[in-house]
Motif scaffolding. Structure first.
Motif, PDB file in Angstrom:
ATOM      1  N   LEU A  18     -15.279 -43.549  -8.790  1.00 45.94           N
ATOM      2  CA  LEU A  18     -14.427 -44.019  -9.881  1.00 45.94           C
ATOM      3  C   LEU A  18     -14.537 -43.108 -11.099  1.00 45.94           C
ATOM      4  N   PHE A  19     -15.743 -42.727 -11.458  1.00 40.88           N
ATOM      5  CA  PHE A  19     -15.934 -41.937 -12.671  1.00 40.88           C
ATOM      6  C   PHE A  19     -15.536 -40.476 -12.480  1.00 40.88           C
ATOM      7  N   LYS A  20     -15.529 -40.006 -11.260  1.00 39.61           N
ATOM      8  CA  LYS A  20     -14.976 -38.669 -11.008  1.00 39.61           C
ATOM      9  C   LYS A  20     -13.468 -38.694 -11.235  1.00 39.61           C
ATOM     10  N   ARG A  29     -17.296 -36.680 -20.670  1.00 40.75           N
ATOM     11  CA  ARG A  29     -18.598 -37.187 -21.125  1.00 40.75           C
ATOM     12  C   ARG A  29     -19.623 -37.049 -20.012  1.00 40.75           C
ATOM     13  N   HIS A  30     -20.875 -36.868 -20.404  1.00 40.54           N
ATOM     14  CA  HIS A  30     -22.001 -36.898 -19.473  1.00 40.54           C
ATOM     15  C   HIS A  30     -22.427 -38.358 -19.365  1.00 40.54           C
ATOM     16  N   ALA A  59     -17.642 -35.561 -17.248  1.00 38.23           N
ATOM     17  CA  ALA A  59     -18.195 -34.208 -17.130  1.00 38.23           C
ATOM     18  C   ALA A  59     -19.318 -34.180 -16.094  1.00 38.23           C
ATOM     19  N   SER A  60     -20.130 -35.229 -16.064  1.00 38.14           N
ATOM     20  CA  SER A  60     -21.192 -35.368 -15.064  1.00 38.14           C
ATOM     21  C   SER A  60     -21.510 -36.843 -14.921  1.00 38.14           C
ATOM     22  N   VAL A  61     -22.030 -37.200 -13.766  1.00 38.97           N
ATOM     23  CA  VAL A  61     -22.432 -38.574 -13.498  1.00 38.97           C
ATOM     24  C   VAL A  61     -23.802 -38.524 -12.835  1.00 38.97           C
TER      25      VAL A  61
END
Length: 182
Positions: free
Chosen positions: A115-117, A94-95, A122-124
């Protein structure tokens, strides 16, 4: 006596905030057209900003919320970031767009980006209403910023001091005696 009496000065008026939110919403609509982003509000401070911001975004999107603690009741951010409420959905592929009220040291966002990586987003990216570059301790890439703000303790429009002042319709700076009495 009202909460407005505790304000030393108004930094950004309600009208200035509305204009900036509209501008950011238009920019984000262009950026995320066809990407169906997950817009993540960092509670509690970002709630008013996110609510107004997504109304200005003319795209398909999902929203979710995270609650993190790094101030622990004071006026200074700590090194200790705790997740109090996590997302209710997966971010894999998700973006993700984090919506922040204010970026101070950058530690919380550094923590979230890492954390989200690991969660395989998909991108942050980050949009913040307020940015305090003079307080930055870690380098975080903030793609969209509403306003830079000097190193003062701002409240209103979601920002608080000890859970007070979030309901002010503007951004203001607290009087010293309001900090000492609260």
């Amino acid at each position: 006596m009202t909460i407005h009496n505790d304000i030393e000065e108004i930094v950004f008026t309600k009208e200035e905030l509305q204009d900036k939110v509209q501008q950011l919403g238009e920019e984000l609509s262009r950026e995320y057209k066809d990407k169906y982003p997950l817009v993540v509000c960092i509670l509690k401070g970002g709630s008013m900003f996110m609510t107004d911001l997504i109304k200005e975004m003319d795209i398909y999107l999902d929203i979710d919320f995270m609650d993190l603690a790094s101030y622990h009741g004071g006026t200074e951010s700590t090194n200790d970031v705790k997740i109090l409420k996590d997302l209710s959905q997966s971010v894999k592929d998700r973006h993700v767009l984090f919506v922040e009220d204010i970026i101070d040291t950058g530690r919380t966002l550094e923590f979230l980006i890492k954390l989200f990586k690991t969660r395989q987003a998909a991108s942050v990216d980050i949009v913040t209403l307020l940015n305090k570059p003079s307080r930055r301790l870690v380098d975080v890439d903030v793609k969209w910023t509403g306003f830079d703000i000097p190193d003062s303790f701002a409240v209103g429009y979601g920002l608080d001091y000890q859970e007070k002042y979030r309901n002010l319709p503007y951004i203001g700076v607290l009087k010293d005696e309001a900090i000492n009495l609260s």
